[in-house]
Design a protein around this motif. Structure first.
Motif, PDB file in Angstrom:
ATOM      1  N   VAL A  40     -18.487   8.470  -7.206  1.00  6.33           N
ATOM      2  CA  VAL A  40     -17.866   8.028  -6.558  1.00  6.33           C
ATOM      3  C   VAL A  40     -18.649   6.973  -5.556  1.00  6.33           C
ATOM      4  CG1 VAL A  40     -15.622   8.022  -5.518  1.00  6.33           C
ATOM      5  CG2 VAL A  40     -15.723   9.169  -7.860  1.00  6.33           C
ATOM      6  N   LEU A  41     -18.121   6.033  -5.056  1.00  3.90           N
ATOM      7  CA  LEU A  41     -18.663   5.633  -3.431  1.00  3.90           C
ATOM      8  C   LEU A  41     -17.638   5.320  -2.642  1.00  3.90           C
ATOM      9  CD1 LEU A  41     -21.603   4.115  -2.422  1.00  3.90           C
ATOM     10  CD2 LEU A  41     -21.068   1.706  -3.018  1.00  3.90           C
ATOM     11  N   MET A  42     -17.326   5.809  -1.395  1.00  5.29           N
ATOM     12  CA  MET A  42     -16.712   5.631  -0.648  1.00  5.29           C
ATOM     13  C   MET A  42     -17.484   4.721   0.637  1.00  5.29           C
ATOM     14  SD  MET A  42     -14.318   8.411   1.448  1.00  5.29           S
ATOM     15  CE  MET A  42     -15.305   9.084   2.409  1.00  5.29           C
ATOM     16  N   LYS A  43     -16.833   4.115   0.997  1.00  2.00           N
ATOM     17  CA  LYS A  43     -17.262   2.459   2.192  1.00  2.00           C
ATOM     18  C   LYS A  43     -16.704   2.664   3.767  1.00  2.00           C
ATOM     19  CE  LYS A  43     -17.197  -1.419   1.481  1.00  2.00           C
ATOM     20  NZ  LYS A  43     -17.632  -2.617   1.010  1.00  2.00           N
ATOM     21  N   VAL A  44     -16.959   3.334   4.542  1.00  5.07           N
ATOM     22  CA  VAL A  44     -16.396   3.072   5.370  1.00  5.07           C
ATOM     23  C   VAL A  44     -17.141   3.101   6.667  1.00  5.07           C
ATOM     24  CG1 VAL A  44     -14.749   5.038   5.141  1.00  5.07           C
ATOM     25  CG2 VAL A  44     -16.622   5.387   6.557  1.00  5.07           C
ATOM     26  N   PRO A  45     -16.697   2.437   7.531  1.00  2.60           N
ATOM     27  CA  PRO A  45     -17.358   1.770   9.246  1.00  2.60           C
ATOM     28  C   PRO A  45     -17.990   2.638   9.783  1.00  2.60           C
ATOM     29  CG  PRO A  45     -14.965   1.631   9.533  1.00  2.60           C
ATOM     30  CD  PRO A  45     -15.262   1.816   8.045  1.00  2.60           C
ATOM     31  N   LEU A  46     -18.688   2.331  10.225  1.00  2.00           N
ATOM     32  CA  LEU A  46     -20.038   3.384  11.076  1.00  2.00           C
ATOM     33  C   LEU A  46     -19.594   3.891  12.760  1.00  2.00           C
ATOM     34  CD1 LEU A  46     -22.084   5.476  11.096  1.00  2.00           C
ATOM     35  CD2 LEU A  46     -23.862   3.577  11.649  1.00  2.00           C
ATOM     36  N   ILE A  88       0.723  -1.205  -0.186  1.00  5.39           N
ATOM     37  CA  ILE A  88       0.123   0.050  -0.165  1.00  5.39           C
ATOM     38  C   ILE A  88       0.572   1.054   0.096  1.00  5.39           C
ATOM     39  CG2 ILE A  88      -0.542   0.333   2.347  1.00  5.39           C
ATOM     40  CD1 ILE A  88      -3.174   0.078   1.916  1.00  5.39           C
ATOM     41  N   LEU A  89       2.421   1.144   0.309  1.00  5.51           N
ATOM     42  CA  LEU A  89       3.234   2.063   0.374  1.00  5.51           C
ATOM     43  C   LEU A  89       3.198   2.702  -1.121  1.00  5.51           C
ATOM     44  CD1 LEU A  89       5.287   1.328   3.269  1.00  5.51           C
ATOM     45  CD2 LEU A  89       3.904   2.870   3.339  1.00  5.51           C
ATOM     46  N   GLN A 136      -5.604   5.942   2.413  1.00  4.01           N
ATOM     47  CA  GLN A 136      -5.599   5.571   3.600  1.00  4.01           C
ATOM     48  C   GLN A 136      -6.664   5.184   4.285  1.00  4.01           C
ATOM     49  OE1 GLN A 136      -6.700  10.330   3.480  1.00  4.01           O
ATOM     50  NE2 GLN A 136      -6.418  10.260   5.831  1.00  4.01           N
ATOM     51  N   LEU A 137      -8.115   5.115   3.309  1.00  4.85           N
ATOM     52  CA  LEU A 137      -9.073   3.958   3.413  1.00  4.85           C
ATOM     53  C   LEU A 137      -8.495   3.421   4.431  1.00  4.85           C
ATOM     54  CD1 LEU A 137     -11.716   5.542   1.552  1.00  4.85           C
ATOM     55  CD2 LEU A 137     -11.905   6.641   4.109  1.00  4.85           C
ATOM     56  N   GLN A 138      -7.640   1.710   3.608  1.00  2.00           N
ATOM     57  CA  GLN A 138      -8.191   1.061   3.334  1.00  2.00           C
ATOM     58  C   GLN A 138      -6.447   1.101   5.311  1.00  2.00           C
ATOM     59  OE1 GLN A 138      -7.000  -1.280   0.262  1.00  2.00           O
ATOM     60  NE2 GLN A 138      -8.774  -1.231  -0.857  1.00  2.00           N
ATOM     61  N   ARG A 139      -6.057   1.560   4.866  1.00  3.40           N
ATOM     62  CA  ARG A 139      -4.764   1.644   6.093  1.00  3.40           C
ATOM     63  C   ARG A 139      -4.857   1.783   7.696  1.00  3.40           C
ATOM     64  NH1 ARG A 139      -2.182   5.879   8.825  1.00  3.40           N
ATOM     65  NH2 ARG A 139      -2.900   7.150   7.389  1.00  3.40           N
ATOM     66  N   ILE A 140      -6.419   2.875   7.263  1.00  3.45           N
ATOM     67  CA  ILE A 140      -7.071   2.752   8.906  1.00  3.45           C
ATOM     68  C   ILE A 140      -7.788   1.630   9.171  1.00  3.45           C
ATOM     69  CG2 ILE A 140      -8.392   4.251  10.233  1.00  3.45           C
ATOM     70  CD1 ILE A 140      -6.945   6.934   7.964  1.00  3.45           C
ATOM     71  N   PHE A 141      -8.481   1.342   8.128  1.00  2.32           N
ATOM     72  CA  PHE A 141     -10.181   0.509   8.142  1.00  2.32           C
ATOM     73  C   PHE A 141      -9.635  -1.145   8.247  1.00  2.32           C
ATOM     74  CE2 PHE A 141     -12.210   4.803   7.733  1.00  2.32           C
ATOM     75  CZ  PHE A 141     -12.463   5.066   9.134  1.00  2.32           C
ATOM     76  N   GLY A 142      -8.848  -1.593   7.114  1.00  2.00           N
ATOM     77  CA  GLY A 142      -8.882  -2.577   5.978  1.00  2.00           C
ATOM     78  C   GLY A 142      -8.803  -2.416   5.069  1.00  2.00           C
ATOM     79  N   ARG A 143      -8.792  -3.912   3.866  1.00  3.88           N
ATOM     80  CA  ARG A 143      -9.176  -3.840   2.729  1.00  3.88           C
ATOM     81  C   ARG A 143     -10.277  -3.805   2.348  1.00  3.88           C
ATOM     82  NH1 ARG A 143      -4.463  -5.180   0.007  1.00  3.88           N
ATOM     83  NH2 ARG A 143      -2.124  -4.323   1.136  1.00  3.88           N
TER      84      ARG A 143
END
Length: 602
Positions: A586-592, A548-549, A563-570
């Motif tokens: 564009v759809l962005m999905k993050v945990p609530l 990811i780097l 950034q999202l995958q580093r914080i929340f996972g793949r």
């Protein structure tokens, strides 16, 4: 010569030899015996199954023949002239003979029926009156047929079919009946189409030798014997009793069938026995196959098994030592390579050929060493990235308040001189810089959206009426936590790559919603869209599974994904849908997660 020890360590090949070599002979003997018994049992079971198939096949072939004849008997129902003639003589029992014209009509019909199958000897119509029609008047009719059991049974019910057992036709002119044919008959009730009353019985006499041909087509082995009898146990085949089909043996066979026996002994010969009774004809076909013809290969199998065991023992001994030596060498090589890895040499590799388990273990060793080396390199690169990031952060923090204060001064001068637009832009830019100076990595959704509104307000100053936007969010989601600077770059991409190239005005819609335990962001524009080729490249870059780097070196949307995958996972991140000339979504999905929950966890 193989050594048993090395440096006071019992070698792997030695352990294998001591554990398994004494057990080779016994398992092989057991396997040979089990194989012999299994083969014998399998041959016997297969033989029984084959015998069953023979009787079933023979009965199916007989049923097919009888059904064909039955279908022919129904053709009279579709011949109005023939049916009318038969009805006339049925309704006039005083007529003892038919006219020449009626005889020709009926004879032509019967000849046509007989032409469909060469096994048909004759076709006869027995009227309920006193007239008999036939395709071949060389044979005598059944005498006084109106009083025969089969005729009464068929004429007291409509549309019935009866299979009559094998019998001999009688000649009219030859009282000795030499060479009279043996036939079985298909009898079909003929009814008046107007009154639906029986007017006679159509009898098709089929040469009994058709049974012989059917048996020959069904016979799996030349020495298989067949016995066929009807529901009244009258023998239909063979026509002439032999040693197997004598009266005594027929009774034994019928008793064995009734007792569901699988074996029977006749005239000191053992037979496999199977039977099948037809639901159509009610005929029972019994197949008798000599046991010796099915088990004659058992002795060959027995000697073959003994020879195979001896040969296998010799081959196994040689192969055993060869494999032990080869496996031992592989194990020794792996042990030496592991020692080198322990001393820090990560460039060693296990060189292998083949697909054995030891070779697979060597492949796993190579993969492990490569991953270990890559992990160390990645850690070094991550450390270097962190150092570069810290340096960049230090550089960005040089006199940040000086720039912020300068923008405040611009704002005051603009207000003083009446330049409201410049003042408004200076204030908005100051808000953006103030948000950027915030060191928090995670911020509330309310803060992130306020930053986006400030950015859109600044862009509105540039694009004026060419840019329209809406932001939709449920009030209860305001305190949700999101990574800082995730929405603004996406909105910026929508403006510069979607709205800006358009001649007409553009529209951007931002929606924030909750789906179970997920927080969903939609940034949709009606700009120029993305070409299919370019969209595929972006989607592949988003799905790229390398370090990811390395991905973070790219700009814009790939940095957000990193950034999202580093914080929340793949499992979280971005997805893009677009059609050229129609716009992009564009759809962005993050945990609530809410601000209070984060504070409680801290």
């Amino acid at each position: 010569m193989l050594s048993l020890r090395k440096n006071s360590v019992i070698l792997f090949r030695t352990q294998i030899s001591l554990l398994f070599f004494p057990l080779i002979i016994l398992p092989l003997c057991i396997v040979g015996f089990v194989s012999y018994k299994s083969s014998y049992t399998a041959i016997e079971a297969r033989s029984a199954s084959n015998v069953d198939n023979i009787s079933v096949l023979a009965n199916q072939n007989l049923d097919s023949l009888m059904q064909q004849m039955s279908q022919l008997s129904l053709t009279m129902l579709y011949q109005p002239e023939v049916l009318h003639t038969a009805t006339y003589y049925a309704n006039h029992p005083d007529k003892r003979s038919a006219s020449v014209q009626d005889e020709d009509t009926m004879h032509t019909f019967f000849v046509n029926i007989s032409s469909f199958n060469t096994n048909i000897v004759s076709a006869d119509l027995y009227s309920t009156g006193n007239v008999w029609f036939s395709s071949n008047y060389a044979y005598a009719p059944f005498p006084d047929w109106q009083h025969l059991h089969w005729f009464k049974q068929l004429t007291h019910a409509s549309a019935q079919t009866m299979i009559m057992p094998v019998h001999t036709l009688q000649y009219l002119a030859d009282s000795s009946n030499a060479n009279a044919p043996s036939v079985f008959s298909i009898a079909q009730t003929v009814i008046d189409s107007d009154t639906l009353q029986p007017i006679g019985v159509l009898v098709i006499n089929v040469d009994a030798h058709a049974i012989i041909q059917t048996i020959a087509n069904s016979q799996g082995k030349t020495d298989t014997k067949f016995i066929i009898y009807d529901k009244d146990k009258a023998l239909n085949y063979p026509f002439q009793p032999d040693s197997t089909s004598s009266v005594k043996n027929i009774r034994l066979i019928q008793n064995a069938v009734q007792g569901q026996q699988r074996h029977i002994s006749l005239n000191s010969v053992d037979y496999f026995l199977s039977n099948n009774t037809s639901l159509y004809s009610q005929w029972t076909v019994v197949a008798l196959v000599p046991v010796t013809s099915l088990t004659q290969d058992i002795e060959v199998i027995q000697w073959t098994t003994i020879i195979a065991i001896c040969v296998t023992l010799c081959m196994a001994t040689g192969v055993f030592w060869f494999l032990i030596n080869k496996i031992g060498l592989h194990v020794s090589q792996l042990r030496n390579l592991m020692r080198q890895v322990e001393h820090g040499n990560l460039d060693v590799r296990f060189h292998f050929k083949g697909n054995s388990e030891i070779v697979t273990l060597g492949q796993s060793f190579n993969h492990m060493v490569s991953r270990l080396k890559q992990s160390i390199q990645d850690n070094l690169e991550a450390q270097l990235q962190r150092e570069r990031a810290e340096l960049a952060a230090l550089r960005r923090q040089i006199n940040p308040h000086f720039l912020y204060n300068t923008l405040a001064s611009f704002q005051m001068i603009a207000i003083t001189e009446g330049c409201e637009r410049v003042a408004r832009m200076s204030f908005t830019l100051g808000q953006l810089m103030s948000y950027a100076l915030n060191s928090e990595e995670l911020v509330s959704l309310e803060q992130e959206l306020e930053h986006v509104r400030s950015f859109l307000a600044l862009m509105k100053e540039e694009y004026e009426d060419r840019l329209q936007f809406e932001i939709h969010i449920a009030g209860e989601l305001q305190d949700c936590i999101v990574p800082k600077f995730t929405l603004q770059p996406l909105v910026e991409n929508a403006i510069y790559h979607g709205i800006d190239p358009k001649v007409e005005a553009g529209f951007i819609c931002i929606r924030v919603s909750q789906q179970h335990e997920l927080l969903l962001f939609e940034i949709e524009d009606d700009g120029v869209g993305i070409t299919e080729e370019k969209l595929v490249q972006i989607q592949e870059a988003l799905r790229y599974d390398e370090n990811i780097l390395k991905r973070s070196r790219h700009i814009g949307i790939l940095n957000i994904q990193a950034q999202l995958q580093r914080i929340f996972g793949r499992t979280y991140g971005l997805s893009i849908e677009s059609h050229a000339g129609e716009g992009t979504r564009v759809l962005m999905k993050v945990p609530l997660s809410r601000k209070q929950q984060v504070q409680d966890s801290i």
